[in-house]
Design an enzyme around this catalytic site. Structure first.
Site, PDB file in Angstrom:
ATOM      1  N   ASP A  92     -12.398  -6.627   6.500  1.00 42.74           N
ATOM      2  CA  ASP A  92     -11.246  -5.868   5.997  1.00 42.74           C
ATOM      3  C   ASP A  92     -11.669  -5.007   4.801  1.00 42.74           C
ATOM      4  O   ASP A  92     -11.462  -3.791   4.813  1.00 42.74           O
ATOM      5  CB  ASP A  92     -10.088  -6.806   5.645  1.00 42.74           C
ATOM      6  CG  ASP A  92      -8.877  -6.015   5.191  1.00 42.74           C
ATOM      7  OD1 ASP A  92      -8.266  -5.332   6.036  1.00 42.74           O
ATOM      8  OD2 ASP A  92      -8.548  -6.054   3.991  1.00 42.74           O
ATOM      9  N   ILE A 115       0.840  -1.209   0.000  1.00 45.34           N
ATOM     10  CA  ILE A 115       0.000   0.000   0.000  1.00 45.34           C
ATOM     11  C   ILE A 115       0.873   1.256   0.000  1.00 45.34           C
ATOM     12  O   ILE A 115       0.526   2.272  -0.625  1.00 45.34           O
ATOM     13  CB  ILE A 115      -0.992  -0.006   1.193  1.00 45.34           C
ATOM     14  CG1 ILE A 115      -2.070   1.066   1.031  1.00 45.34           C
ATOM     15  CG2 ILE A 115      -0.295   0.159   2.523  1.00 45.34           C
ATOM     16  CD1 ILE A 115      -3.107   0.742   0.006  1.00 45.34           C
ATOM     17  N   LYS A 151      -5.869   2.736   7.422  1.00 43.90           N
ATOM     18  CA  LYS A 151      -7.006   2.005   7.976  1.00 43.90           C
ATOM     19  C   LYS A 151      -6.675   0.531   8.108  1.00 43.90           C
ATOM     20  O   LYS A 151      -5.914   0.034   7.283  1.00 43.90           O
ATOM     21  CB  LYS A 151      -8.253   2.182   7.109  1.00 43.90           C
ATOM     22  CG  LYS A 151      -8.072   1.691   5.662  1.00 43.90           C
ATOM     23  CD  LYS A 151      -8.762   0.543   5.076  1.00 43.90           C
ATOM     24  CE  LYS A 151      -9.022  -0.749   5.562  1.00 43.90           C
ATOM     25  NZ  LYS A 151      -9.262  -1.805   4.533  1.00 43.90           N
TER      26      LYS A 151
END
Lengths: 308, 308
Positions: free
Chosen positions: A168, A14, A90
């Site tokens: 998730d 990410i 997150k």
């Protein structure tokens, strides 16, 4: 104006795919350091840990956290204690208790904190908020369905205790819904379908509401084959709003609407920049709270074992 | 001074056994009304619902809630909207989301709110806090073990989704521990043992810590035979403190200490009186948050079916 000197902790997928390109495309930020135990990031100073980074004497104003939520709490506290602004991917922490404590500690330190619910910055969301602001809501239907084998191949942690399972991706839908609706949402009941060989649900049906008894339902499915469905449909007296593709597409009564052209993470970092400029914070616990409450009051049904 | 005119919502076992005697023994309060769908309370006006009570025109300053946590949220909001002070039995709400919202709404209304964690008022607790205040903590061991058949016969709701299972007594232990320790507690991991025919755990092992990495462990067991064990042992550099009988008994290094002679609910209502006098609130979410996080990150193991 001097750019905000930024350090990044965690340099996995990410960070590489989203954070670093967004940071480098934004002249308000200068990426000066990365803390990672994996492959280094080119063009910046690399450190083995946040501790080494903070002790190096390198001037850093803010830290972005892209490590897994387990263990992130102590790291964020370390950055706060050093007086840094913090952006946290997150979900912000492994537990609600950790996240609630960070909210208090950001306020105590007087820095800017940001729990970056990135899906709130999908292209259609702002236009959806604008349209909804003057409408009378009737019901909300969330469908968040994808193939875990395609999107999370081999990620065994998802199924372990504290792994979110289908929540998730589902927490992204909840982060959008809580951003769109004017009142806090509450879990009334939930059904969690847990594979016999896993600890976390592969599918969930959640019944929620708000203080005005709005009917809010979510269907999460992690075993959905190859046609992903990431949609939120909000029926109003005046018409029906629908977000598709995770918020990238917006339609009203079936007519496609013009949406933002800015990417999610470009908008995430623009928002972080504004928070730092105004010395404010954006630390919404609500998506994590809805997940924790779903686990808390949800019924569980055992379903077929899951094999990746 | 005029007494505080109090209404009671819910007139079940805990209201009859504990609340009404404590209220009547305290001249600062006057019990003026009860809202119940069951048998009426002698000597006061009885109403079928809180709504009827509030609309009756009867002057009431404060409302105490003794109904089950499911459905209590809307009732407490109704009392807050009418400007009443509120006392809420444990656990305050069905979900953390509801409880967090009540905290905000009490502040908005400017009344006094009290989440009454009654076990914090057990006779040994204040003396324990005093002793601990100057000590260096090393570890905490909580053992909360009882026979559910003896203490909750036929209470099927305990085993349903949202029922707390062994956390129904366990949350009392957590309310004491969070009151004794100087820093917030976090769940690191939990093992929940759930009977094959139930949704809630009959036993649990929880590993917790605080910001100083204090080792805090809890063993909850609801199938413990007839010798109840409700103890908290706190090892310090300077000696070992031990609470027994749910906080009624206190010993330091094995020597029994003098404790308060005031009953739990007498102290609960004395505290409520002080909150109202000072226009302050005491709305600690921490015990409920630890339970929700235990369900959230806990692993589950299926154990033998439970039959009452």
């Amino acid at each position: 104006m001097q750019p905000i000197r930024l350090g990044l902790v965690g340099y996995g997928k990410i960070a590489q795919d989203q954070h670093v390109p967004a940071i480098r495309a934004n002249p308000a930020f200068q990426l000066v350091a990365v803390a990672t135990q994996g492959q280094p990031c080119a063009g910046v100073e690399n450190f083995k840990s946040l501790g080494e980074l903070l002790e190096s004497g390198l001037h850093v104003d803010a830290i972005a956290f892209c490590t897994p939520p387990q263990g992130r709490f102590a790291l964020v506290q370390q950055a706060l204690a050093a007086g840094k602004h913090v952006l946290v991917e997150k979900p912000p922490c492994a537990t609600l208790g950790e996240a609630m404590t960070l909210v208090d500690q950001v306020a105590e330190q007087g820095v800017s904190g940001f729990f970056a619910w990135h899906s709130r910055y999908a292209p259609g969301i702002e236009a959806a908020r604008d349209w909804l602001a003057t409408r009378t809501l009737q019901s909300v239907q969330i469908d968040w369905k994808e193939d875990v084998r395609k999107w999370h191949p081999g990620q065994a942690w998802i199924w372990q205790p504290g792994g979110l399972g289908v929540f998730d991706p589902g927490i992204n839908a909840l982060s959008i819904a809580t951003h769109l609706l004017p009142l806090p949402m509450f879990v009334e009941s939930a059904e969690l379908r847990v594979p016999g060989n896993c600890q976390s649900p592969i599918a969930a049906s959640i019944k929620m509401s708000d203080a005005r008894h709005l009917d809010i339902r979510a269907e999460f499915d992690f075993d959905h084959g190859h046609d992903e469905l990431w949609s939120i449909e909000i029926r109003c007296v005046e018409g029906t709003l629908r977000l598709d593709n995770g918020g990238a597409l917006l339609s009203i009564d079936g007519a496609r609407q013009t949406v933002s052209e800015e990417g999610e993470y470009a908008a995430v970092y623009r928002h972080f920049q504004q928070l730092i400029a105004t010395r404010t914070s954006d630390l919404d616990l609500q998506p994590l709270r809805l997940v924790a409450d779903s686990f808390f009051v949800g019924s569980r049904a055992s379903v077929e074992p899951f094999y990746d």
